[in-house]
Structure formats: C-alpha cells, structure tokens
Design an enzyme around this catalytic site. Structure first.
Site, PDB file in Angstrom:
ATOM      1  N   LEU A   1       0.813  -1.220   0.000  1.00 44.97           N
ATOM      2  CA  LEU A   1       0.000   0.000   0.000  1.00 44.97           C
ATOM      3  C   LEU A   1       0.847   1.272   0.000  1.00 44.97           C
ATOM      4  O   LEU A   1       0.370   2.336  -0.408  1.00 44.97           O
ATOM      5  CB  LEU A   1      -0.947   0.016   1.200  1.00 44.97           C
ATOM      6  CG  LEU A   1      -2.087  -1.000   1.153  1.00 44.97           C
ATOM      7  CD1 LEU A   1      -2.887  -0.950   2.442  1.00 44.97           C
ATOM      8  CD2 LEU A   1      -2.981  -0.772  -0.046  1.00 44.97           C
TER       9      LEU A   1
ATOM     10  N   GLY B   1       3.169   2.167  -1.926  1.00 44.76           N
ATOM     11  CA  GLY B   1       3.360   2.698  -3.272  1.00 44.76           C
ATOM     12  C   GLY B   1       2.129   2.617  -4.150  1.00 44.76           C
ATOM     13  O   GLY B   1       2.163   3.027  -5.306  1.00 44.76           O
ATOM     14  N   HIS B   2       1.023   2.108  -3.632  1.00 49.09           N
ATOM     15  CA  HIS B   2      -0.183   1.895  -4.465  1.00 49.09           C
ATOM     16  C   HIS B   2      -1.411   2.455  -3.777  1.00 49.09           C
ATOM     17  O   HIS B   2      -2.223   1.691  -3.264  1.00 49.09           O
ATOM     18  CB  HIS B   2      -0.362   0.398  -4.725  1.00 49.09           C
ATOM     19  CG  HIS B   2      -1.241   0.095  -5.898  1.00 49.09           C
ATOM     20  ND1 HIS B   2      -2.594  -0.076  -5.796  1.00 49.09           N
ATOM     21  CD2 HIS B   2      -0.941  -0.040  -7.202  1.00 49.09           C
ATOM     22  CE1 HIS B   2      -3.105  -0.334  -6.985  1.00 49.09           C
ATOM     23  NE2 HIS B   2      -2.115  -0.331  -7.852  1.00 49.09           N
ATOM     24  N   PHE B   3      -1.668   3.587  -3.713  1.00 46.27           N
ATOM     25  CA  PHE B   3      -0.983   4.774  -4.181  1.00 46.27           C
ATOM     26  C   PHE B   3      -0.808   5.718  -3.000  1.00 46.27           C
ATOM     27  O   PHE B   3      -1.729   5.813  -2.183  1.00 46.27           O
ATOM     28  CB  PHE B   3      -1.815   5.458  -5.270  1.00 46.27           C
ATOM     29  CG  PHE B   3      -1.946   4.646  -6.516  1.00 46.27           C
ATOM     30  CD1 PHE B   3      -0.949   4.665  -7.473  1.00 46.27           C
ATOM     31  CD2 PHE B   3      -3.059   3.848  -6.740  1.00 46.27           C
ATOM     32  CE1 PHE B   3      -1.076   3.918  -8.651  1.00 46.27           C
ATOM     33  CE2 PHE B   3      -3.186   3.094  -7.903  1.00 46.27           C
ATOM     34  CZ  PHE B   3      -2.197   3.137  -8.855  1.00 46.27           C
TER      35      PHE B   3
ATOM     36  N   LEU C   1      -4.843   1.664  -2.376  1.00 48.28           N
ATOM     37  CA  LEU C   1      -5.816   0.732  -2.953  1.00 48.28           C
ATOM     38  C   LEU C   1      -5.184  -0.642  -3.085  1.00 48.28           C
ATOM     39  O   LEU C   1      -3.993  -0.767  -3.374  1.00 48.28           O
ATOM     40  CB  LEU C   1      -6.235   1.196  -4.354  1.00 48.28           C
ATOM     41  CG  LEU C   1      -6.866   2.572  -4.492  1.00 48.28           C
ATOM     42  CD1 LEU C   1      -7.026   2.920  -5.960  1.00 48.28           C
ATOM     43  CD2 LEU C   1      -8.185   2.634  -3.770  1.00 48.28           C
TER      44      LEU C   1
END
Length: 145
Positions: A48, A50-52, A57
C-alpha cells in the site's frame, strides 16, 4: 458445508506466508466444490505504500491472487482427491478488474472449482466489496500428484 474447525484446517493449508496471504477467514466451504472467504485490507500491508501514496488501494493483480488462493483452499479440501503438491497459479483468463478496495474494507471472495484434470484445477471466481463486484476471473492452478 463443513464445520468451523475443518474450515480453519483447510485455510491453514495455504502455503503462503502471512505477509502474502489474502484470505483471512472462510465463511463457507463445500469441499472440492466452492467456498466463500474474506480478506480485510488493514492498511499496514507493505504494497500500500506505493499503491498509491495518499490514496492506498488493493492492486487488481492481488485481487486475482486472493481469488486463486481461495480456489486452492477449495481444491485442496476435496475428499475425492489427494491434495496436490506445490499447487501454484499458472494461468489467468477473462479477468475483468471492475473496481478496487480501500483500507478498512472487507473483500469477499467466492471461488468454484469448474474442472479437474490430473494436476490441473480450473476455478472461477468473483471478488466483491459490499455489493460492488471488483473482479471476475477464471484461473488455472497446477500441482503435482
């Protein structure tokens, strides 16, 4: 349907380490046929970050992985078949990622074994959050007898 302790045993057979396990609990299990499970996106999962950033998400590919994991639990619980060794996700077909899950949401997984042939297991799956369908897919799992 099998009782709670047997469902816990079936879930415990997942070979994945806790950091890569996307099925927290089984809601129902018809051994070798179908199952329903859940995963809560807690917010501390490393992916999580790096996403985003600012809007974490669950990645769509991990929704597919979650569906495959539940499919493996269902397949490996079949009393008519010896559990396959080294069962792995080997193919994804007709995947439609229709939404995403956010931190704190409970992801509901539904998997059905459609066919078996030797060490191959065909599974269809639907992943939902509340009433919203996030994913529909078919996966192939392969293992050794």
């Amino acid at each position: 349907m099998i009782p709670g302790n047997s469902m816990e045993t079936a879930l415990a057979r997942l070979p994945h380490g806790q950091a890569f396990r996307f099925v927290d609990r089984l809601i129902s299990l018809v051994p070798g046929v179908s199952g329903v499970g859940e995963f809560t996106l807690k917010g501390h999962e490393p992916f999580l970050e790096g996403h985003f950033p600012g809007n974490p998400l669950m990645p769509g590919v991990l929704l597919i992985e979650a569906a495959a994991q539940l499919g493996g639990v269902v397949a490996q619980s079949d009393p008519a078949h010896v559990p396959l060794k080294d069962l792995k996700l080997t193919a994804v077909r007709n995947a439609k990622i229709l939404g995403s899950a956010q931190v704190g949401e409970i992801i509901r997984l539904e998997a059905r074994v459609e066919a078996r042939l030797g060490g191959l297991v065909e599974v269809s799956a639907i992943v939902k959050c509340e009433a919203e369908v996030l994913l529909r897919c078919a996966v192939t799992l392969a293992g050794r007898t």
